[in-house]
Design a protein around this motif. Structure first.
Motif, PDB file in Angstrom:
ATOM      1  N   GLU A  58       0.811  -1.212   0.000  1.00 33.19           N
ATOM      2  CA  GLU A  58       0.000   0.000   0.000  1.00 33.19           C
ATOM      3  C   GLU A  58       0.848   1.267   0.000  1.00 33.19           C
ATOM      4  OE1 GLU A  58      -3.603  -2.545   1.997  1.00 33.19           O
ATOM      5  OE2 GLU A  58      -2.514  -1.107   3.254  1.00 33.19           O
ATOM      6  N   ILE A  59       2.070   1.181   0.511  1.00 35.61           N
ATOM      7  CA  ILE A  59       2.993   2.315   0.364  1.00 35.61           C
ATOM      8  C   ILE A  59       3.310   2.510  -1.115  1.00 35.61           C
ATOM      9  CG2 ILE A  59       5.325   3.164   0.845  1.00 35.61           C
ATOM     10  CD1 ILE A  59       5.172   1.724   3.552  1.00 35.61           C
ATOM     11  N   TYR A  60       3.557   1.397  -1.808  1.00 34.37           N
ATOM     12  CA  TYR A  60       3.871   1.476  -3.237  1.00 34.37           C
ATOM     13  C   TYR A  60       2.644   1.788  -4.098  1.00 34.37           C
ATOM     14  CZ  TYR A  60       8.732   0.034  -2.941  1.00 34.37           C
ATOM     15  OH  TYR A  60      10.088   0.015  -2.698  1.00 34.37           O
ATOM     16  N   ASP A  61       1.452   1.599  -3.549  1.00 36.60           N
ATOM     17  CA  ASP A  61       0.222   1.940  -4.273  1.00 36.60           C
ATOM     18  C   ASP A  61      -0.002   3.448  -4.368  1.00 36.60           C
ATOM     19  OD1 ASP A  61      -0.563  -0.655  -4.749  1.00 36.60           O
ATOM     20  OD2 ASP A  61      -1.990  -0.756  -3.083  1.00 36.60           O
ATOM     21  N   GLN A  62       0.739   4.250  -3.608  1.00 40.17           N
ATOM     22  CA  GLN A  62       0.395   5.652  -3.434  1.00 40.17           C
ATOM     23  C   GLN A  62       0.443   6.507  -4.700  1.00 40.17           C
ATOM     24  OE1 GLN A  62       1.224   6.886   1.087  1.00 40.17           O
ATOM     25  NE2 GLN A  62       2.934   5.775   0.180  1.00 40.17           N
ATOM     26  N   PRO A  63       1.384   6.311  -5.602  1.00 35.53           N
ATOM     27  CA  PRO A  63       1.328   7.122  -6.835  1.00 35.53           C
ATOM     28  C   PRO A  63       0.013   6.931  -7.594  1.00 35.53           C
ATOM     29  CG  PRO A  63       3.483   6.092  -6.620  1.00 35.53           C
ATOM     30  CD  PRO A  63       2.614   5.493  -5.553  1.00 35.53           C
ATOM     31  N   GLN A  64      -0.430   5.685  -7.716  1.00 38.74           N
ATOM     32  CA  GLN A  64      -1.686   5.405  -8.427  1.00 38.74           C
ATOM     33  C   GLN A  64      -2.879   5.922  -7.649  1.00 38.74           C
ATOM     34  OE1 GLN A  64      -1.829   3.886 -11.613  1.00 38.74           O
ATOM     35  NE2 GLN A  64      -3.872   4.802 -11.450  1.00 38.74           N
ATOM     36  N   ALA A  65      -2.837   5.773  -6.320  1.00 42.31           N
ATOM     37  CA  ALA A  65      -3.949   6.237  -5.483  1.00 42.31           C
ATOM     38  C   ALA A  65      -4.141   7.741  -5.618  1.00 42.31           C
ATOM     39  CB  ALA A  65      -3.698   5.855  -4.027  1.00 42.31           C
ATOM     40  N   ILE A  66      -3.052   8.475  -5.641  1.00 42.04           N
ATOM     41  CA  ILE A  66      -3.128   9.932  -5.790  1.00 42.04           C
ATOM     42  C   ILE A  66      -3.652  10.297  -7.173  1.00 42.04           C
ATOM     43  CG2 ILE A  66      -1.697  12.010  -6.021  1.00 42.04           C
ATOM     44  CD1 ILE A  66      -0.041  10.907  -3.666  1.00 42.04           C
ATOM     45  N   GLU A  67      -3.171   9.602  -8.180  1.00 43.63           N
ATOM     46  CA  GLU A  67      -3.626   9.875  -9.544  1.00 43.63           C
ATOM     47  C   GLU A  67      -5.125   9.609  -9.682  1.00 43.63           C
ATOM     48  OE1 GLU A  67      -2.807   8.185 -14.048  1.00 43.63           O
ATOM     49  OE2 GLU A  67      -1.164   8.203 -12.608  1.00 43.63           O
ATOM     50  N   ASP A  68      -5.591   8.498  -9.104  1.00 39.85           N
ATOM     51  CA  ASP A  68      -7.012   8.162  -9.188  1.00 39.85           C
ATOM     52  C   ASP A  68      -7.872   9.160  -8.423  1.00 39.85           C
ATOM     53  OD1 ASP A  68      -6.365   5.986 -10.727  1.00 39.85           O
ATOM     54  OD2 ASP A  68      -6.504   4.539  -9.090  1.00 39.85           O
ATOM     55  N   THR A  69      -7.388   9.614  -7.290  1.00 39.56           N
ATOM     56  CA  THR A  69      -8.129  10.594  -6.494  1.00 39.56           C
ATOM     57  C   THR A  69      -8.249  11.913  -7.236  1.00 39.56           C
ATOM     58  OG1 THR A  69      -7.484   9.583  -4.386  1.00 39.56           O
ATOM     59  CG2 THR A  69      -8.133  11.902  -4.324  1.00 39.56           C
TER      60      THR A  69
ATOM     61  N   THR B 126     -11.880   9.526  -1.742  1.00 36.43           N
ATOM     62  CA  THR B 126     -10.479   9.231  -2.049  1.00 36.43           C
ATOM     63  C   THR B 126     -10.462   7.884  -2.754  1.00 36.43           C
ATOM     64  OG1 THR B 126     -10.215   8.194   0.117  1.00 36.43           O
ATOM     65  CG2 THR B 126      -9.599  10.504  -0.063  1.00 36.43           C
ATOM     66  N   HIS B 127     -10.012   7.853  -3.958  1.00 37.76           N
ATOM     67  CA  HIS B 127     -10.096   6.632  -4.765  1.00 37.76           C
ATOM     68  C   HIS B 127      -8.805   5.829  -4.656  1.00 37.76           C
ATOM     69  CE1 HIS B 127     -13.945   7.579  -6.780  1.00 37.76           C
ATOM     70  NE2 HIS B 127     -13.563   8.826  -6.584  1.00 37.76           N
ATOM     71  N   CYS B 128      -8.516   5.369  -3.435  1.00 36.91           N
ATOM     72  CA  CYS B 128      -7.258   4.636  -3.267  1.00 36.91           C
ATOM     73  C   CYS B 128      -7.478   3.130  -3.161  1.00 36.91           C
ATOM     74  CB  CYS B 128      -6.484   5.153  -2.054  1.00 36.91           C
ATOM     75  SG  CYS B 128      -7.306   4.969  -0.481  1.00 36.91           S
ATOM     76  N   GLY B 129      -8.720   2.665  -3.362  1.00 30.95           N
ATOM     77  CA  GLY B 129      -8.971   1.235  -3.286  1.00 30.95           C
ATOM     78  C   GLY B 129      -8.939   0.746  -1.851  1.00 30.95           C
ATOM     79  N   PRO B 130      -9.168  -0.543  -1.643  1.00 32.63           N
ATOM     80  CA  PRO B 130      -9.203  -1.070  -0.272  1.00 32.63           C
ATOM     81  C   PRO B 130      -7.837  -0.978   0.386  1.00 32.63           C
ATOM     82  CG  PRO B 130      -9.219  -2.861  -1.859  1.00 32.63           C
ATOM     83  CD  PRO B 130      -9.390  -1.607  -2.644  1.00 32.63           C
ATOM     84  N   GLU B 131      -7.818  -0.533   1.625  1.00 30.84           N
ATOM     85  CA  GLU B 131      -6.584  -0.494   2.409  1.00 30.84           C
ATOM     86  C   GLU B 131      -6.714  -1.565   3.477  1.00 30.84           C
ATOM     87  OE1 GLU B 131      -3.916   3.124   3.791  1.00 30.84           O
ATOM     88  OE2 GLU B 131      -5.552   2.793   5.206  1.00 30.84           O
ATOM     89  N   ILE B 132      -5.898  -2.601   3.378  1.00 31.96           N
ATOM     90  CA  ILE B 132      -6.050  -3.780   4.219  1.00 31.96           C
ATOM     91  C   ILE B 132      -5.218  -3.686   5.494  1.00 31.96           C
ATOM     92  CG2 ILE B 132      -5.869  -6.289   4.300  1.00 31.96           C
ATOM     93  CD1 ILE B 132      -7.966  -5.145   2.333  1.00 31.96           C
TER      94      ILE B 132
END
Length: 613
Positions: free
Chosen positions: A263-274, A394-400
C-alpha cells in the motif's frame, strides 16, 4: 471492529464463512466463531486467537450445511475467551446471533431475562440479543416460522439501545438469515442462488460485486433465492444494488510480503485516481452548492488517529489558500465539548472507512448545530457518506493493513483540492493562481513515484537504529503534523515508544528525553524554516541524538555537518512536500517493525475501523 459474515445458498457454507472471516481479519479481533445449520441443528465452533485456529477446530468438527454465520470478535464486554466468542446462543441452542457494536442497556435486559429464567453463559452484551429474540418468539405473530422470527427480531430492535449490527440464524428456519443495522456497518452481497451478509464488502467480493448497503433502522432477510429489504416501519421497500468497481485482486498483496508495503507502493496510483475525479466542478462533485462554499466563514475538521493528522495538515492548506479560520478536533472530543453555533460553518469529517463511530457522532452533532457537512472518505456507501451532505471520495482502493498509508496521502491530496476550490470560490486566490497551483498538484503522482524509490535507503538506516527504545520526530509548520504521523506509525507497527513535536518546542521540555543514540527524525525541506531546523538538529546532536533528516538533495548538502544520515526525497513545493515526506516515515516504521519481527499488517490491540466508542 468485529467482523460478520453470513451465507445462504446451495453449497456448503463453511468454506464461504471461513474465507470471509479471513478477508475481515484486517478489522482487528481476538477470537472467532462459526455456526452452521446442519440437518435441522446448529453446529457452533469457536476459538480464541486467529481465524487459523478456528479453521483447525472447524475441520475437526466437520460441519456441513447450506446456511451459516461467522464472526471475528474484538472484546468490549468480557475478556477474550471461547465463552465470550460469537456466535452466541439462546437457551435452546437453536438460535444464534453475531453482533458488531455495543448494546448500552444490556445489563438491564440481562437482569430482566434472568428473572424470566434465561441462563447466560458469557459476559458479553451480545448474548442478551439471542435470549431476547428467544423470549419474543414466544409471542411473535406470524403464520410461518420465518414470519415469527422476523417479528421477534423487530420487537427486539425496539427493546435494545446502542450502536449495533447483527445477524440471526434459527434452526427452525432453514435457508433464512436476518440482518439488522443501527449505527454499525452492515452490507449484503447479492449472488446467483446465494446471498451474503457481512460487515464489510471484502468478506464476499470474490463471489459477487453487487452490494446493498443497509441504512440505520433497516432489516434484511436473505434466502438462496433472493433478498428482501425492510424499512424502519417494518414494511418491504425496493432497493437498487451498488456495483463495486474494484476486484478481489486489488485487496491481495501482489507479491509484497505485507499489505502495508504494497500500500505504500500503491500511493502514486492512489493519488492519480483521487485527482482524476477532482477535475470536475467541485460543488457538483461533492454535492454541495457553490454558493454555500463561497459563503463559508469557518471550517471544522473532525477525525481520529491518522485522519486527524491529515486534518491538521489541512488547517495549513485551507487557511493559506482560502483564508478561512479552521479548527481541527479529535472527533471523540468534538462530540462532547461545547461547540459555538457559528453561521456559515462547514464540518469536514475525514475517515478512511466511513464507519468510525466517534467521527459519525461528531458529524451528527455538527448537523444538530446547523452546519453543512462534508465527508472525505474512501468507502462507497459507508455510513459517513450517507450521513453527510456531501462526499469527496479518495479513490485509493481497499486499504487492508491496519496502519494507514495510501489512505492518508489520498486524504491529504483531497484536502489540498478542497483548500484550492474554497480559495477559488471565495476569491482568496485568483483563477490564474488556482490554475497554476492545480497544475502543480497534478504532478504529485509523478513525484510520489520517485519518492517510493527511497525504500532501500530507509531500510539501510533502520538497521542502525531499530533497537532503540525511544524515537523522536520533529517538524515545523505544515510538516509538524507529519512528525506526529511518523511517531504514530512507528508506535502502531513496531510497538516502540515514539513522540512527535513541533521543532520549535524542543527547548520547552522534549529535549530532556534525548540520550546518547536517541534516533531523532527531522523533517526539513529547504524552505524558509530550514535554518531553524538546522539549529534544532544541532541542539539534538549536542545532547547525543542520532539525527536523521528527511530532506531534498539540496537540503542534505546544506545540512551534512549537522546530521548523521539523510533520507532524500524530491521537492514538490512547500505545501505538497508533506505528502512526500510522510512516505519516508512510512518506510521507516515498516522496516523498524520488520526487523523487530512484529505483526505488521495486524498490530496487537489495534483494529482497522473503530466502530464503537
Amino acid at each position: 471492529m468485529c467482523g460478520i459474515i453470513g451465507y445462504v445458498g446451495k453449497k456448503n457454507s463453511v468454506p464461504y464463512i471461513i474465507d470471509g472471516l479471513k478477508k475481515l481479519e484486517y478489522r482487528g479481533y481476538d477470537s472467532a466463531g462459526i455456526s452452521i445449520l446442519q440437518d435441522g441443528h446448529l453446529i457452533t465452533v469457536r476459538a480464541v486467537g486467529k481465524v487459523a485456529e478456528l479453521e483447525k477446530a472447524t475441520l475437526l468438527a466437520n460441519p456441513q450445511g447450506q446456511s451459516g454465520i461467522g464472526h471475528t470478535r474484538w472484546a468490549t464486554h468480557g475478556k477474550p475467551c471461547e465463552e465470550n466468542s460469537h456466535p452466541h446462543r439462546d437457551c435452546s441452542g437453536d438460535l444464534v446471533v453475531v453482533h458488531n457494536g455495543i448494546i448500552e442497556n444490556f445489563l438491564t435486559l440481562r437482569e430482566k431475562l434472568s428473572a424470566l429464567g434465561h441462563k447466560f453463559k458469557s459476559e458479553t452484551d451480545t448474548e442478551v440479543i439471542a435470549h431476547l429474540i428467544e423470549e419474543n418468539l414466544k409471542t411473535a405473530p406470524g403464520q410461518t416460522n420465518q414470519e415469527r422470527l422476523f417479528n421477534a427480531v423487530r420487537k427486539t430492535n425496539g427493546e435494545i439501545s446502542g450502536a449495533y449490527a447483527y445477524g440471526v440464524l434459527w434452526a427452525q428456519t432453514p435457508d433464512f438469515l436476518i440482518g439488522v443495522k443501527n449505527q454499525s456497518p452492515m452490507v449484503v452481497g447479492l449472488g446467483k442462488n446465494e446471498n451474503f451478509l457481512a460487515s464489510d464488502v471484502p468478506a464476499f467480493l470474490k463471489h459477487t460485486n453487487k452490494v446493498l448497503f443497509l441504512e440505520d433502522g433497516e432489516m434484511v432477510t436473505l434466502t438462496s433465492k433472493g433478498v428482501t429489504l425492510f424499512g424502519k416501519d417494518g414494511q418491504e421497500k425496493p432497493f437498487k444494488p451498488t456495483k463495486i468497481t474494484w476486484d478481489q485482486k486489488t485487496a491481495e498483496k501482489g507479491g509484497y510480503e505485507h499489505f502495508m508495503l504494497k500500500e505504500i507502493y500503491d500511493q502514486p496510483q492512489a493519488i492519480e485516481d483521487t485527482l482524476r475525479t477532482a477535475q470536475t466542478d467541485f460543488g457538483k462533485l461533492v454535492g454541495l452548492k457553490m454558493g454555500d462554499l463561497r459563503a463559508l466563514q469557518n471550517v471544522h475538521i473532525v477525525a481520529c488517529g491518522t485522519a486527524y493528522h491529515a486534518g491538521l495538515v489541512a488547517k495549513y492548506y485551507i487557511e493559506n489558500f482560502a483564508g478561512i479560520p479552521v479548527t481541527v478536533d479529535l472527533a471523540s472530543e468534538y462530540k462532547y465539548r461545547t461547540v459555538p453555533r457559528t453561521p456559515h460553518t462547514l464540518a469536514v469529517a475525514v475517515s478512511q472507512s466511513g464507519e468510525t463511530a466517534d467521527t459519525i457522532g461528531a458529524v451528527r452533532k455538527a448537523q444538530e448545530l446547523g452546519f453543512k457537512t462534508l465527508a472525505i472518505c474512501n468507502v462507497l456507501g459507508s455510513t459517513i457518506t450517507r450521513v453527510c451532505d456531501g462526499t469527496f471520495y479518495t479513490h485509493c482502493g481497499p486499504e487492508i493493513s491496519v496502519a494507514s498509508t495510501k489512505a492518508f496521502t489520498s486524504q491529504l491530496t483531497s484536502l489540498y483540492v478542497l483548500a484550492l476550490f474554497l480559495g477559488k470560490a471565495n476569491g482568496n486566490i485568483s483563477a490564474t493562481v488556482f490554475n497554476k497551483l492545480y497544475k502543480e498538484l497534478l504532478t504529485l503522482s509523478k513525484y510520489m513515484a520517485e519518492t517510493v524509490k527511497i525504500e532501500y535507503d530507509v531500510r539501510h538506516i533502520t538497521k542502525k537504529v531499530y533497537k532503540a527504545p525511544h524515537f523522536l520526530f520533529l517538524g515545523r509548520n505544515v510538516n509538524f503534523p507529519i512528525a506526529l504521523e511518523g511517531a504514530l506509525k512507528l508506535k502502531e507497527v513496531s510497538y516502540r515508544s515514539a513522540e512527535g513535536f513541533a521543532a520549535g518546542e524542543i527547548k520547552h521540555g522534549p529535549i530532556s528525553i534525548i540520550e546518547k543514540g536517541t534516533p531523532t527524525i527531522v523533517l526539513m525541506p529547504p524552505d524558509e524554516l530550514f535554518e531553524k531546523m538546522l539549529s534544532a538538529c544541532q541542539e539534538c546532536r549536542a545532547r547525543g541524538a542520532f539525527v536523521i533528516a528527511v530532506t531534498t538533495q539540496e537540503g542534505a548538502q546544506k545540512a551534512k555537518d549537522c546530521i548523521d544520515k539523510a533520507i532524500v526525497v524530491p521537492y514538490a513545493g512547500e505545501f505538497l512536500q508533506p505528502i512526500l515526506n510522510v512516505v519516508a516515515l512510512q518506510f521507516f516504521a515498516y522496516w523498524t517493525a520488520k526487523r523487530l519481527g512484529c505483526d505488521i499488517d495486524q498490530p496487537r490491540n489495534l483494529a482497522k475501523s473503530v466502530t464503537v466508542e
